[in-house]
Design a protein around this motif. Structure first.
Motif, PDB file in Angstrom:
ATOM      1  N   ARG A   7      10.479  -1.995   2.057  1.00  6.38           N
ATOM      2  CA  ARG A   7      11.253  -1.460   0.941  1.00  6.38           C
ATOM      3  C   ARG A   7      11.149   0.061   0.901  1.00  6.38           C
ATOM      4  NH1 ARG A   7       9.653  -6.026  -3.668  1.00  6.38           N
ATOM      5  NH2 ARG A   7      10.944  -7.695  -2.771  1.00  6.38           N
ATOM      6  N   HIS A   8      12.090   0.704   1.570  1.00  6.65           N
ATOM      7  CA  HIS A   8      12.072   2.165   1.679  1.00  6.65           C
ATOM      8  C   HIS A   8      12.260   2.849   0.328  1.00  6.65           C
ATOM      9  CE1 HIS A   8      12.108   2.400   6.121  1.00  6.65           C
ATOM     10  NE2 HIS A   8      12.763   1.259   6.047  1.00  6.65           N
ATOM     11  N   ASP A   9      12.809   2.131  -0.647  1.00  5.27           N
ATOM     12  CA  ASP A   9      13.075   2.746  -1.950  1.00  5.27           C
ATOM     13  C   ASP A   9      11.889   2.629  -2.906  1.00  5.27           C
ATOM     14  OD1 ASP A   9      13.230   0.021  -2.206  1.00  5.27           O
ATOM     15  OD2 ASP A   9      15.001   0.017  -3.502  1.00  5.27           O
ATOM     16  N   THR A  10      10.743   2.143  -2.424  1.00  7.47           N
ATOM     17  CA  THR A  10       9.548   2.015  -3.263  1.00  7.47           C
ATOM     18  C   THR A  10       8.606   3.182  -3.004  1.00  7.47           C
ATOM     19  OG1 THR A  10       9.701  -0.406  -3.193  1.00  7.47           O
ATOM     20  CG2 THR A  10       7.606   0.534  -3.892  1.00  7.47           C
ATOM     21  N   PRO A  11       8.496   4.140  -3.915  1.00 12.55           N
ATOM     22  CA  PRO A  11       7.525   5.226  -3.727  1.00 12.55           C
ATOM     23  C   PRO A  11       6.102   4.665  -3.685  1.00 12.55           C
ATOM     24  CG  PRO A  11       9.096   5.757  -5.469  1.00 12.55           C
ATOM     25  CD  PRO A  11       9.290   4.313  -5.150  1.00 12.55           C
ATOM     26  N   ILE A  12       5.314   5.140  -2.726  1.00 14.28           N
ATOM     27  CA  ILE A  12       3.960   4.620  -2.528  1.00 14.28           C
ATOM     28  C   ILE A  12       2.935   5.718  -2.773  1.00 14.28           C
ATOM     29  CG2 ILE A  12       2.361   3.693  -0.800  1.00 14.28           C
ATOM     30  CD1 ILE A  12       4.823   2.337   0.484  1.00 14.28           C
ATOM     31  N   LEU A  13       1.924   5.394  -3.552  1.00 15.79           N
ATOM     32  CA  LEU A  13       0.810   6.308  -3.797  1.00 15.79           C
ATOM     33  C   LEU A  13      -0.315   6.016  -2.811  1.00 15.79           C
ATOM     34  CD1 LEU A  13       0.276   6.489  -7.684  1.00 15.79           C
ATOM     35  CD2 LEU A  13       1.147   8.274  -6.176  1.00 15.79           C
ATOM     36  N   THR A  14      -0.957   7.072  -2.335  1.00 15.54           N
ATOM     37  CA  THR A  14      -2.115   6.931  -1.446  1.00 15.54           C
ATOM     38  C   THR A  14      -3.311   7.608  -2.085  1.00 15.54           C
ATOM     39  OG1 THR A  14      -0.700   6.974   0.517  1.00 15.54           O
ATOM     40  CG2 THR A  14      -3.041   7.414   0.844  1.00 15.54           C
ATOM     41  N   GLU A  15      -4.431   6.904  -2.161  1.00 18.25           N
ATOM     42  CA  GLU A  15      -5.679   7.483  -2.653  1.00 18.25           C
ATOM     43  C   GLU A  15      -6.796   7.166  -1.669  1.00 18.25           C
ATOM     44  OE1 GLU A  15      -5.191   7.472  -7.535  1.00 18.25           O
ATOM     45  OE2 GLU A  15      -6.691   6.201  -6.576  1.00 18.25           O
ATOM     46  N   LYS A  33      -3.407   2.088  -0.954  1.00 23.27           N
ATOM     47  CA  LYS A  33      -1.968   2.329  -1.091  1.00 23.27           C
ATOM     48  C   LYS A  33      -1.399   1.309  -2.065  1.00 23.27           C
ATOM     49  CE  LYS A  33      -0.839   4.832   3.130  1.00 23.27           C
ATOM     50  NZ  LYS A  33       0.103   4.998   4.250  1.00 23.27           N
ATOM     51  N   ARG A  34      -0.504   1.776  -2.912  1.00 24.18           N
ATOM     52  CA  ARG A  34       0.099   0.905  -3.926  1.00 24.18           C
ATOM     53  C   ARG A  34       1.416   1.519  -4.385  1.00 24.18           C
ATOM     54  NH1 ARG A  34      -3.658   4.163  -6.380  1.00 24.18           N
ATOM     55  NH2 ARG A  34      -3.062   5.109  -8.373  1.00 24.18           N
ATOM     56  N   PRO A  35       2.290   0.712  -5.016  1.00 25.78           N
ATOM     57  CA  PRO A  35       3.517   1.284  -5.558  1.00 25.78           C
ATOM     58  C   PRO A  35       3.204   2.330  -6.626  1.00 25.78           C
ATOM     59  CG  PRO A  35       3.604  -1.118  -5.550  1.00 25.78           C
ATOM     60  CD  PRO A  35       2.188  -0.738  -5.245  1.00 25.78           C
ATOM     61  N   ALA A  36       3.937   3.435  -6.607  1.00 25.15           N
ATOM     62  CA  ALA A  36       3.690   4.495  -7.584  1.00 25.15           C
ATOM     63  C   ALA A  36       3.900   4.006  -9.013  1.00 25.15           C
ATOM     64  CB  ALA A  36       4.604   5.687  -7.295  1.00 25.15           C
ATOM     65  N   SER A  37       4.753   3.011  -9.187  1.00 26.89           N
ATOM     66  CA  SER A  37       5.057   2.501 -10.526  1.00 26.89           C
ATOM     67  C   SER A  37       4.057   1.464 -11.026  1.00 26.89           C
ATOM     68  CB  SER A  37       6.454   1.882 -10.538  1.00 26.89           C
ATOM     69  OG  SER A  37       6.510   0.807  -9.604  1.00 26.89           O
ATOM     70  N   LEU A  74       2.840  -3.719   2.784  1.00 25.65           N
ATOM     71  CA  LEU A  74       2.303  -4.539   1.697  1.00 25.65           C
ATOM     72  C   LEU A  74       2.454  -3.845   0.348  1.00 25.65           C
ATOM     73  CD1 LEU A  74      -0.871  -5.871   3.529  1.00 25.65           C
ATOM     74  CD2 LEU A  74       1.133  -7.223   2.862  1.00 25.65           C
ATOM     75  N   ALA A  75       2.203  -2.530   0.317  1.00 25.38           N
ATOM     76  CA  ALA A  75       2.362  -1.784  -0.934  1.00 25.38           C
ATOM     77  C   ALA A  75       3.813  -1.812  -1.397  1.00 25.38           C
ATOM     78  CB  ALA A  75       1.874  -0.349  -0.754  1.00 25.38           C
ATOM     79  N   SER A  76       4.757  -1.729  -0.464  1.00 24.70           N
ATOM     80  CA  SER A  76       6.173  -1.719  -0.843  1.00 24.70           C
ATOM     81  C   SER A  76       6.602  -3.046  -1.465  1.00 24.70           C
ATOM     82  CB  SER A  76       7.061  -1.399   0.377  1.00 24.70           C
ATOM     83  OG  SER A  76       7.319  -2.546   1.173  1.00 24.70           O
ATOM     84  N   HIS A  77       5.817  -4.090  -1.218  1.00 26.26           N
ATOM     85  CA  HIS A  77       6.106  -5.397  -1.802  1.00 26.26           C
ATOM     86  C   HIS A  77       5.216  -5.698  -3.009  1.00 26.26           C
ATOM     87  CE1 HIS A  77       9.189  -7.021   0.887  1.00 26.26           C
ATOM     88  NE2 HIS A  77       8.617  -6.280   1.829  1.00 26.26           N
ATOM     89  N   GLY A  78       4.666  -4.651  -3.603  1.00 25.12           N
ATOM     90  CA  GLY A  78       3.992  -4.825  -4.884  1.00 25.12           C
ATOM     91  C   GLY A  78       2.505  -5.088  -4.814  1.00 25.12           C
TER      92      GLY A  78
END
Length: 332
Positions: A7-15, A33-37, A74-78
């Protein structure tokens, strides 16, 4: 044909986190890594991953190929995804013996140490997100680490995913080259392609790794051990504890742990050209999982032990996500 459903439209946060291990002076590197939302965290949507005996998380799970990594997928899928480097690997503290000649000390970081380090990472995530369980994933030696951890901590594991885990072998294991074992071994990263491809039939080797992927993987892998590049250019260090355990457990007909003691749902992912964990080993392991509440085996055609980095990686990614996405209600 498998489609690319990243899912290219899912912003992903990295910590990135550095957490204490159970040993003074040893810190563990954990990438998240996880969805920014994402602002709600659950047992079912949280994953903790551990790597194999040679390559760290940045080399196996977080190499950008075709625009995204396994962690990104995996992050892009929630999913809220964590991957830990066991001590001696990647971004984690290297024991002081690794700065000495390899033949000066006995093999470092045996499987029991890997289990403890994975446990430290799981406990960190449980506390960090206020959870009671996480999903656990391991590949190869990391599959042994994850399986052994789960067999002792079923109460902390929601589901278990194992990619080509080690099991009892009556034949030599390719990763063990024989001879005396020092504390660590030097792995010539750029020249591993021939061995990698040799697992596939000769007429299938040319398209197993898409163009440019091996070079991207090599760059990421060498970057995981910058301390080695000035002394041993083109090489990374990998601990020899897992190799000693192959000799003392897996090829000596001694199981490091009992798969039947795993009681959570298990997914086994394997590829047909895997010579490190051949098909009969995968079958024997799968049939040993007699305590799992349910278990599934997914076989990927035209793939080797490194299937997560090859042309058919999406088949593995999608099988893993599908297994994780399933709702599972334990029977009373």
């Amino acid at each position: 044909m498998t489609t690319n459903d990243f899912r290219h439209d899912t912003p992903i946060l990295t910590e990135d986190h550095r957490i204490p291990s159970d040993t003074s002076g040893i810190e563990l590197y954990v990438r998240n890594k996880r969805p920014a939302s994402m602002n709600t965290f659950t047992n079912e949507k949280t994953i903790v991953m551990v790597h194999g005996a040679t390559y760290p998380i940045g080399s196996l799970y977080d190499v950008e190929l075709d625009g995204f990594t396994f962690l990104d997928y995996l992050a892009s899928h929630g999913y809220d995804v964590y991957a830990v480097d066991v001590r001696g690997y990647g971004g984690s503290t290297r024991p002081p013996e690794m700065e000495q000649p390899a033949d000066s000390n006995p093999p470092l970081v045996r499987t029991e140490t890997g289990v403890r380090d994975l446990g430290s990472a799981v406990n960190f995530v449980l506390k960090h997100r206020n959870l009671s369980k996480v999903n656990v994933l391991g590949m190869s030696w990391g599959g042994t680490v994850a399986g052994a951890y789960t067999s002792r901590n079923n109460d902390k594991v929601n589901k278990l995913i194992l990619v080509a885990p080690q099991w009892l072998s009556t034949k030599p294991v390719p990763i063990d080259n024989g001879g005396p074992l020092g504390s660590y071994r030097l792995v010539p990263v750029g020249s591993t392609k021939e061995r990698w491809l040799s697992a596939a039939p000769e007429d299938k080797r040319n398209d197993l790794i898409p163009e440019g992927w091996f070079e991207q993987w090599t760059e990421a892998t060498l970057a995981s051990d910058p301390g080695s590049q000035s002394v041993h250019p083109g090489h990374i260090r990998a601990t020899n504890g897992p190799i000693l355990d192959i000799r003392e457990y897996w090829t000596a007909n001694r199981a490091f742990y009992e798969p039947k003691e795993i009681t959570v749902p298990v997914l086994l992912v394997h590829a047909e050209w895997d010579i490190d964990v051949p098909l009969d080993l995968a079958q024997n392991f799968f049939t040993s999982l007699t305590g799992a509440v349910y278990r599934r085996w997914v076989e990927i055609g035209e793939g080797t032990h490194m299937v997560l980095l090859e042309k058919n990686r999406m088949q593995a990614f999608q099988a893993i996500r599908s297994f994780l996405d399933e709702s599972y209600i334990p029977s009373k």
